[in-house]
Design a protein around this motif. Sequence first.
Motif, PDB file in Angstrom:
ATOM      1  N   GLN A 180       0.839  -1.202   0.000  1.00  0.00           N
ATOM      2  CA  GLN A 180       0.000   0.000   0.000  1.00  0.00           C
ATOM      3  C   GLN A 180       0.870   1.246   0.000  1.00  0.00           C
ATOM      4  O   GLN A 180       0.694   2.136  -0.815  1.00  0.00           O
ATOM      5  CB  GLN A 180      -0.907   0.000   1.231  1.00  0.00           C
ATOM      6  CG  GLN A 180      -1.806   1.209   1.360  1.00  0.00           C
ATOM      7  CD  GLN A 180      -2.909   1.213   0.320  1.00  0.00           C
ATOM      8  OE1 GLN A 180      -3.417   0.159  -0.040  1.00  0.00           O
ATOM      9  NE2 GLN A 180      -3.254   2.370  -0.176  1.00  0.00           N
ATOM     10  N   THR A 202       8.506   1.937   7.429  1.00  0.00           N
ATOM     11  CA  THR A 202       7.333   1.118   7.702  1.00  0.00           C
ATOM     12  C   THR A 202       6.691   0.781   6.365  1.00  0.00           C
ATOM     13  O   THR A 202       6.316   1.677   5.611  1.00  0.00           O
ATOM     14  CB  THR A 202       6.315   1.853   8.601  1.00  0.00           C
ATOM     15  OG1 THR A 202       6.946   2.181   9.836  1.00  0.00           O
ATOM     16  CG2 THR A 202       5.108   0.978   8.873  1.00  0.00           C
ATOM     17  N   GLU A 206       3.596  -0.800   4.625  1.00  0.00           N
ATOM     18  CA  GLU A 206       2.209  -1.175   4.879  1.00  0.00           C
ATOM     19  C   GLU A 206       1.679  -1.926   3.664  1.00  0.00           C
ATOM     20  O   GLU A 206       1.699  -1.401   2.549  1.00  0.00           O
ATOM     21  CB  GLU A 206       1.359   0.063   5.145  1.00  0.00           C
ATOM     22  CG  GLU A 206       1.750   0.768   6.425  1.00  0.00           C
ATOM     23  CD  GLU A 206       0.934   2.010   6.676  1.00  0.00           C
ATOM     24  OE1 GLU A 206      -0.297   1.972   6.429  1.00  0.00           O
ATOM     25  OE2 GLU A 206       1.525   3.008   7.106  1.00  0.00           O
ATOM     26  N   GLY A 240      -3.363  -4.807   5.221  1.00  0.00           N
ATOM     27  CA  GLY A 240      -3.468  -4.163   6.525  1.00  0.00           C
ATOM     28  C   GLY A 240      -2.270  -4.437   7.415  1.00  0.00           C
ATOM     29  O   GLY A 240      -2.122  -3.820   8.463  1.00  0.00           O
ATOM     30  N   ALA A 292       1.548  -4.208   8.674  1.00  0.00           N
ATOM     31  CA  ALA A 292       2.630  -3.232   8.601  1.00  0.00           C
ATOM     32  C   ALA A 292       3.891  -3.867   9.184  1.00  0.00           C
ATOM     33  O   ALA A 292       3.853  -4.524  10.224  1.00  0.00           O
ATOM     34  CB  ALA A 292       2.281  -1.965   9.370  1.00  0.00           C
ATOM     35  N   GLU A 301       8.095  -3.091  10.065  1.00  0.00           N
ATOM     36  CA  GLU A 301       9.153  -2.096  10.191  1.00  0.00           C
ATOM     37  C   GLU A 301      10.465  -2.705   9.742  1.00  0.00           C
ATOM     38  O   GLU A 301      10.805  -3.826  10.110  1.00  0.00           O
ATOM     39  CB  GLU A 301       9.255  -1.589  11.625  1.00  0.00           C
ATOM     40  CG  GLU A 301       8.058  -0.753  12.012  1.00  0.00           C
ATOM     41  CD  GLU A 301       8.234  -0.037  13.359  1.00  0.00           C
ATOM     42  OE1 GLU A 301       9.351  -0.036  13.899  1.00  0.00           O
ATOM     43  OE2 GLU A 301       7.241   0.523  13.825  1.00  0.00           O
TER      44      GLU A 301
END
Length: 156
Positions: A133, A143, A145, A149, A151, A153
């Motif tokens: 995304q 991060t 994403e 949905g 995520a 790091e």
Amino acid sequence: MKRSSRTVKEDLLQEVTVKAVNRILTDSDGFLRQMQENIVKAITTADTMSPDSIQARLDELQKKLIRKVNSKQDYDAIADEIFRLREQKSQAEADIRSREEPRKRIDELQGFTGSQQSEIIEFDESLARKLVQQITVYDDHFTVEFKSGLAIEIEA
């Protein structure tokens, strides 16, 4: 020959994307389980009535409305509630459709992780467009994403 800063930034984002996707591949069970739990929470916390139960109430009210009209009684309150319930039903149907999208994304991610035999070694733009995304850049980490949905790091 000096590479442009845009190319360096693109290379860095591509590297971050590959690392994030590989993180999912190496712990696909954990990540997929986390996503499924998030979706279950979202679905169970939705407090809207189902479209079917709203329709059942609408059917009841429409019968009452007909009786009131036939007996020449005031029916404004019933008509107002019918309009309100129609809006509520429309919103409930939209909510259901919006919850389907994360489910589809999880299915796509499950299909990808299930079919992938090993870690990916180079950036694939079509895969990134399908799964990612957005990437947020911080001073010390990124991060990533995913459209599902999830995520992740990645250290800088």
